[in-house]
Design an enzyme around this catalytic site. Structure first.
Site, short mmCIF file in Angstrom:
data_model
loop_
_atom_site.label_atom_id
_atom_site.label_comp_id
_atom_site.label_asym_id
_atom_site.label_seq_id
_atom_site.Cartn_x
_atom_site.Cartn_y
_atom_site.Cartn_z
N ASP A 1 27.51 59.81 79.95
CA ASP A 1 26.96 59.29 81.21
C ASP A 1 25.92 58.20 80.92
O ASP A 1 25.21 58.26 79.91
CB ASP A 1 26.31 60.46 81.97
CG ASP A 1 26.06 60.11 83.42
OD1 ASP A 1 26.54 59.06 83.89
OD2 ASP A 1 25.38 60.90 84.10
N ASN B 1 36.50 60.40 89.78
CA ASN B 1 36.23 58.97 89.52
C ASN B 1 37.12 58.03 90.34
O ASN B 1 36.83 56.84 90.45
CB ASN B 1 36.36 58.63 88.03
CG ASN B 1 35.18 59.07 87.19
OD1 ASN B 1 35.29 59.31 86.00
ND2 ASN B 1 34.01 59.20 87.82
C1 FPP Z 1 29.61 57.23 83.08
O1 FPP Z 1 28.92 56.05 83.29
C2 FPP Z 1 30.81 57.03 82.34
C3 FPP Z 1 32.10 57.08 82.80
C4 FPP Z 1 32.57 56.71 84.13
C5 FPP Z 1 33.12 57.58 81.91
C6 FPP Z 1 32.97 57.16 80.49
C7 FPP Z 1 33.82 56.00 80.20
C8 FPP Z 1 33.73 55.29 79.06
C9 FPP Z 1 32.79 55.61 77.96
C10 FPP Z 1 34.62 54.11 78.90
C11 FPP Z 1 36.07 54.47 78.84
C12 FPP Z 1 36.39 55.43 77.74
C13 FPP Z 1 37.50 55.36 76.97
C14 FPP Z 1 37.77 56.42 75.96
C15 FPP Z 1 38.46 54.26 77.08
P1 FPP Z 1 28.47 55.74 84.76
O2 FPP Z 1 29.22 54.54 85.21
O3 FPP Z 1 28.59 56.95 85.62
O4 FPP Z 1 26.94 55.41 84.51
P2 FPP Z 1 25.76 55.50 85.57
O5 FPP Z 1 25.65 56.95 85.98
O6 FPP Z 1 24.59 55.03 84.79
O7 FPP Z 1 26.13 54.59 86.70
#
Ligand code: FPP
Length: 243
Positions: free
Chosen positions: A31, A79
């Site tokens: 996250d 998501n």
């Molecule tokens: C949370 O960040 C992360 C995700 C939505 C999922 C994780 C995705 C990756 C690391 C990239 C894709 C992975 C692969 C293996 C191709 P957020 O956007 O919720 O962050 P925030 O809470 O700070 O907005």
């Protein structure tokens, strides 16, 4: 009246739990990509890109540290509620990740696994994933399980339904129907970015897992953070409900 010590057949409860026992299976809620991007005055997609780079390094580290299994939450069943542009960016990054890292997995004994229902993804992604699964299926080093379109409540409901169809809704029967059935019990669950919740991730599997909620934003997570988390895990005494 005396009570005998119940001997459960569950693999999770048979684990010794002695201080110093190394973790076999670590899961990570990655996250903070968006907040990382905001902090650096960059578009969100760059945060996700840096997040993929962190994944790459952590998978390499997991292999070097001889972890049996690493499960990462890449795309939850919730998501889909994100803006279409962001979903497209995440799908693009998933394509690029498989394209660029598959040979390394093949060469380095990493077995790829998917938990969740990736059957709803674009046909080219499904084909790429199926190919990656087939090409790494004989590897016996670290298992990298990527959670895609994954929701734990849905997984548990599916597993319970399958167990019922076979005639016994027991803990062991449900365990055997989960997407993680062929993986070691979950030892340690890490969430980055300071949020303290499970967000529908491995709810069943986390029953006896240690949990570490770290302040670091996912793109800043390094192998040193993983090492530290594992070292801390090894100092914990796990009692699995006993004393
Ligand atoms: C949370 O960040 C992360 C995700 C939505 C999922 C994780 C995705 C990756 C690391 C990239 C894709 C992975 C692969 C293996 C191709 P957020 O956007 O919720 O962050 P925030 O809470 O700070 O907005």
């Amino acid at each position: 009246m005396t009570f005998g010590r119940a001997r459960s057949e569950r693999k999770v409860q048979e684990a010794p739990g002695a201080p110093g026992a190394p973790a076999r299976h670590v899961a990570i809620i990655m996250d903070g990509n968006g907040r990382w991007a905001k902090k650096h005055h960059l578009p969100r997609v760059i945060g996700h890109k840096r997040g993929v780079e962190a994944v790459r390094e952590v998978v390499r580290a997991a292999r070097h540290m001889r972890l049996e299994a690493l499960t990462i939450y890449a795309f939850s069943s919730e998501n889909w509620r994100r803006p279409e542009d962001e979903i497209n960016d995440l799908m693009g990054l998933l394509r690029a990740f498989i394209r660029s890292d598959l040979e390394e997995f093949v060469a380095n004994d990493v077995r790829l696994k998917i938990i969740g229902d990736y059957g709803v993804f674009a046909p080219d992604i499904i084909t790429m994933i199926d190919d990656a699964l087939a090409r790494t299926s004989h590897n016996t080093g670290t298992t990298l399980a990527i959670a895609l379109n994954y929701g734990s409540q849905q997984e548990i409901a599916r597993a319970a339904e399958a167990a019922a169809r076979k005639g016994a809704v027991t803990v062991e029967a449900i365990d055997a129907e989960l997407d993680t059935a062929d993986m070691p019990p979950l030892d340690l669950l890490i969430r980055t970015s300071g949020e303290v919740r499970l967000s529908n991730f491995l709810l069943w599997q986390a029953a006896y897992a240690e949990m570490q909620f770290l302040e670091v934003l996912w793109p800043d997570f390094t192998p040193a953070h993983l090492r530290e988390a594992l070292d801390h895990f090894a100092t914990r005494e796990r009692r699995f409900g006993g004393r």
